[in-house]
Motif scaffolding. Structure first.
Motif, mmCIF file in Angstrom:
data_model
loop_
_atom_site.group_PDB
_atom_site.id
_atom_site.type_symbol
_atom_site.label_atom_id
_atom_site.label_comp_id
_atom_site.label_asym_id
_atom_site.label_seq_id
_atom_site.Cartn_x
_atom_site.Cartn_y
_atom_site.Cartn_z
ATOM 1 N N VAL A 52 0.859 -1.184 0.000
ATOM 2 C CA VAL A 52 0.000 0.000 0.000
ATOM 3 C C VAL A 52 0.896 1.235 0.000
ATOM 4 N N PRO A 53 0.376 2.395 -0.421
ATOM 5 C CA PRO A 53 1.174 3.623 -0.362
ATOM 6 C C PRO A 53 1.222 4.178 1.059
ATOM 7 N N GLU A 54 2.304 4.863 1.381
ATOM 8 C CA GLU A 54 2.391 5.532 2.682
ATOM 9 C C GLU A 54 1.233 6.522 2.809
ATOM 10 N N THR A 55 0.589 6.504 3.955
ATOM 11 C CA THR A 55 -0.571 7.368 4.188
ATOM 12 C C THR A 55 -0.538 7.837 5.636
ATOM 13 N N TYR A 56 -0.639 9.153 5.828
ATOM 14 C CA TYR A 56 -0.575 9.716 7.179
ATOM 15 C C TYR A 56 -1.630 10.805 7.346
ATOM 16 N N ARG A 57 -1.973 11.054 8.580
ATOM 17 C CA ARG A 57 -2.936 12.116 8.866
ATOM 18 C C ARG A 57 -2.269 13.481 8.689
ATOM 19 N N LEU A 58 -2.992 14.394 8.053
ATOM 20 C CA LEU A 58 -2.473 15.748 7.861
ATOM 21 C C LEU A 58 -2.176 16.391 9.212
ATOM 22 N N GLY A 59 -1.030 17.069 9.283
ATOM 23 C CA GLY A 59 -0.628 17.714 10.528
ATOM 24 C C GLY A 59 0.444 16.965 11.275
ATOM 25 N N THR A 60 0.783 15.746 10.822
ATOM 26 C CA THR A 60 1.842 14.965 11.460
ATOM 27 C C THR A 60 3.175 15.215 10.750
ATOM 28 N N TYR A 105 2.146 13.889 -3.986
ATOM 29 C CA TYR A 105 1.242 13.363 -2.978
ATOM 30 C C TYR A 105 -0.214 13.660 -3.322
ATOM 31 N N VAL A 106 -1.095 12.994 -2.569
ATOM 32 C CA VAL A 106 -2.549 13.139 -2.726
ATOM 33 C C VAL A 106 -3.122 13.575 -1.386
ATOM 34 N N ARG A 140 -14.725 12.284 -4.039
ATOM 35 C CA ARG A 140 -15.051 13.643 -3.618
ATOM 36 C C ARG A 140 -13.935 14.260 -2.777
ATOM 37 N N ASN A 141 -13.542 15.484 -3.142
ATOM 38 C CA ASN A 141 -12.545 16.276 -2.403
ATOM 39 C C ASN A 141 -11.149 15.653 -2.401
ATOM 40 N N VAL A 142 -10.863 14.815 -3.395
ATOM 41 C CA VAL A 142 -9.508 14.275 -3.564
ATOM 42 C C VAL A 142 -8.735 15.207 -4.494
ATOM 43 N N THR A 143 -7.538 15.639 -4.072
ATOM 44 C CA THR A 143 -6.732 16.557 -4.885
ATOM 45 C C THR A 143 -5.323 16.007 -5.044
ATOM 46 N N LEU A 144 -4.737 16.236 -6.218
ATOM 47 C CA LEU A 144 -3.392 15.764 -6.541
ATOM 48 C C LEU A 144 -2.403 16.921 -6.448
ATOM 49 N N HIS A 145 -1.202 16.639 -5.903
ATOM 50 C CA HIS A 145 -0.215 17.699 -5.678
ATOM 51 C C HIS A 145 1.170 17.224 -6.102
ATOM 52 N N SER A 146 1.971 18.177 -6.562
ATOM 53 C CA SER A 146 3.349 17.895 -6.953
ATOM 54 C C SER A 146 4.270 18.056 -5.762
ATOM 55 N N ASP A 202 -3.865 22.368 8.603
ATOM 56 C CA ASP A 202 -4.136 21.106 9.299
ATOM 57 C C ASP A 202 -5.634 20.905 9.527
ATOM 58 N N ARG A 203 -6.080 19.707 9.148
ATOM 59 C CA ARG A 203 -7.455 19.288 9.416
ATOM 60 C C ARG A 203 -7.420 17.824 9.774
ATOM 61 N N ILE A 204 -8.056 17.464 10.874
ATOM 62 C CA ILE A 204 -7.955 16.101 11.379
ATOM 63 C C ILE A 204 -8.636 15.097 10.457
ATOM 64 N N ASP A 205 -9.529 15.575 9.572
ATOM 65 C CA ASP A 205 -10.264 14.660 8.705
ATOM 66 C C ASP A 205 -9.568 14.416 7.376
ATOM 67 N N LEU A 206 -8.399 15.030 7.142
ATOM 68 C CA LEU A 206 -7.703 14.884 5.865
ATOM 69 C C LEU A 206 -6.447 14.028 6.011
ATOM 70 N N LEU A 207 -6.129 13.304 4.938
ATOM 71 C CA LEU A 207 -4.967 12.435 4.904
ATOM 72 C C LEU A 207 -4.027 12.869 3.787
ATOM 73 N N VAL A 208 -2.751 12.547 3.962
ATOM 74 C CA VAL A 208 -1.743 12.746 2.922
ATOM 75 C C VAL A 208 -1.266 11.355 2.508
ATOM 76 N N GLN A 209 -1.363 11.061 1.219
ATOM 77 C CA GLN A 209 -0.982 9.744 0.710
ATOM 78 C C GLN A 209 0.027 9.902 -0.421
ATOM 79 N N ARG A 210 1.017 9.008 -0.447
ATOM 80 C CA ARG A 210 1.990 9.048 -1.530
ATOM 81 C C ARG A 210 1.274 8.859 -2.874
ATOM 82 N N ARG A 211 1.613 9.688 -3.831
ATOM 83 C CA ARG A 211 1.004 9.593 -5.155
ATOM 84 C C ARG A 211 1.756 8.574 -5.996
#
Length: 376
Positions: free
Chosen positions: A130-138, A149-150, A160-166, A174-183
């Protein structure tokens, strides 16, 4: 209200997978009852459905929704309850209170798989890719943002509300409901499974052929051994019972399958399964059928596909490609024995269409707002 036939209760009727389930159980001799917060829905146009009942939306009142479903179980002497889509986490709460089977996992297990973070952690404990995935703010999320990252919500559906980033782009606040995942780079592949106590009774691997926004409107069944192996091992380790669906990124160079999300519900893969195989798998019937898959390897949601064809009117090459795809695929709801569902789909989904128009959002964005589970 008694019946000599066994009765199945589907807890949603607005989506094509509900039509597949209704037709399959009707063909097997069952009476089919459907519950849905929308009075008007696809199931109401199907000859396979005996009754459709409007129930309270779980987002409005979870307690009343469960009481409404339980009342239907008693009223119709229901033999089995099958959650269909995003209402599954709510319906799973009934497992401890009903005397009849509810075809899904235990509540904690369903939520753990519905969570895009806890699912990744579960797979990692089983040494699955699986890709590395962490909670935003860590700190780990911040370090991960140095690569592509995603950003995605921990709980959401339909992309819904999924965004791609370079790499190097600043993270959002920081928002506790959002995750950062390796793209990940590679091909997207999906899987649908009917599981019984850790066994994959049915496993379909497929891919999107045409997308309208983030949602696939046509899809084709493929054979993908690495995805099949991943899902089989995951089901065995979690000992899950119910319908499960997965999204993967398949590495182009090495063929490694990495699961990015899990949905404890039915998805488009169910349309490739024959009615007999579907009922036998859910009922854990010892009488198996040799024909698991339908003859059609490419399926489509015709009206959504047609809408997409109009949206690319200014791109001639893409429009021709979409036109060919429409002509070569079979609609997921068309049946000569149940002929009204497909032509009346625009009418029967009007409550969702109207909600999308009023909110100025896409159909997919508002499809499950009243039924999806979100943390309190």
């Amino acid at each position: 209200m008694s019946s000599t036939r066994p009765t199945v209760l589907l807890t949603l009727g607005r989506l094509p997978p509900a039509i597949d389930l209704a037709r399959a159980y009707r063909a097997a001799g069952w009476r089919v009852i459907v519950a849905d917060p929308f009075w008007l829905n696809m199931a109401r146009t199907s000859l396979a459905v005996a009754r459709v009942h409007k129930v309270t939306a779980p987002q409005r009142s979870p307690t009343q929704f469960l009481e409404d479903v339980a009342a239907l179980v008693e009223r119709y002497n229901v033999s089995q309850v099958i959650p269909v889509s995003e209402e599954t986490p709510w319906v799973s709460r009934l497992k401890a209170h009903l005397a009849v089977p509810v075809f899904c996992g235990e509540p904690d297990q369903v939520i753990a798989l519905h969570s895009k973070l806890r699912f990744i952690e579960t797979a990692q404990r089983g040494d699955l890719a699986v890709p590395e995935t962490y909670r935003l703010g860590t700190d780990r999320a911040a370090a991960l943002s140095r690569e592509d990252y995603v950003i995605k919500p921990e709980f959401s559906c339909s992309g819904r509300n999924v965004t791609l980033h370079s790499a190097g782009e600043p993270l959002p606040p920081d928002r506790i409901d959002l995750l950062v995942q390796r793209r990940l780079e590679g091909h997207e592949v999906s899987a649908f499974c009917v599981a019984q106590n850790g066994r994959c009774e049915i496993l379909v691997t497929y891919r999107a052929h045409t997308r309208h926004g983030s949602v696939a409107v046509s899809f084709e069944r493929i054979e993908q051994s690495s995805v099949r192996s991943w899902v089989t091992q995951f089901i065995r380790q979690t000992r899950y019972t119910g319908m499960l669906s997965f999204d993967f990124i398949l590495d182009s160079e090495h063929g490694t399958a990495r699961a990015i999300e899990c949905n404890p519900r039915a998805t488009s893969g169910i349309h490739f399964v024959t009615p007999q195989a579907l009922v036998h798998a859910i009922q854990e019937d010892t009488q198996r059928t040799n024909t698991v898959y339908r003859d059609h390897r490419r399926m489509q949601e015709f009206w959504s596909h047609w809408t997409h064809w109009f949206s690319v009117i200014g791109r001639p090459e893409e429009r021709r490609r979409v036109g060919r795809a429409i002509r070569s695929a079979r609609d997921v709801t068309w049946s000569r024995r149940d002929p009204l569902v497909m032509p009346l789909a625009t009418f029967s989904t009007w409550p969702i269409v109207w909600r999308a128009i009023r909110a100025r959002k896409t159909f997919a964005e508002v499809l499950a707002l009243d039924i999806e589970w979100r943390p309190e």
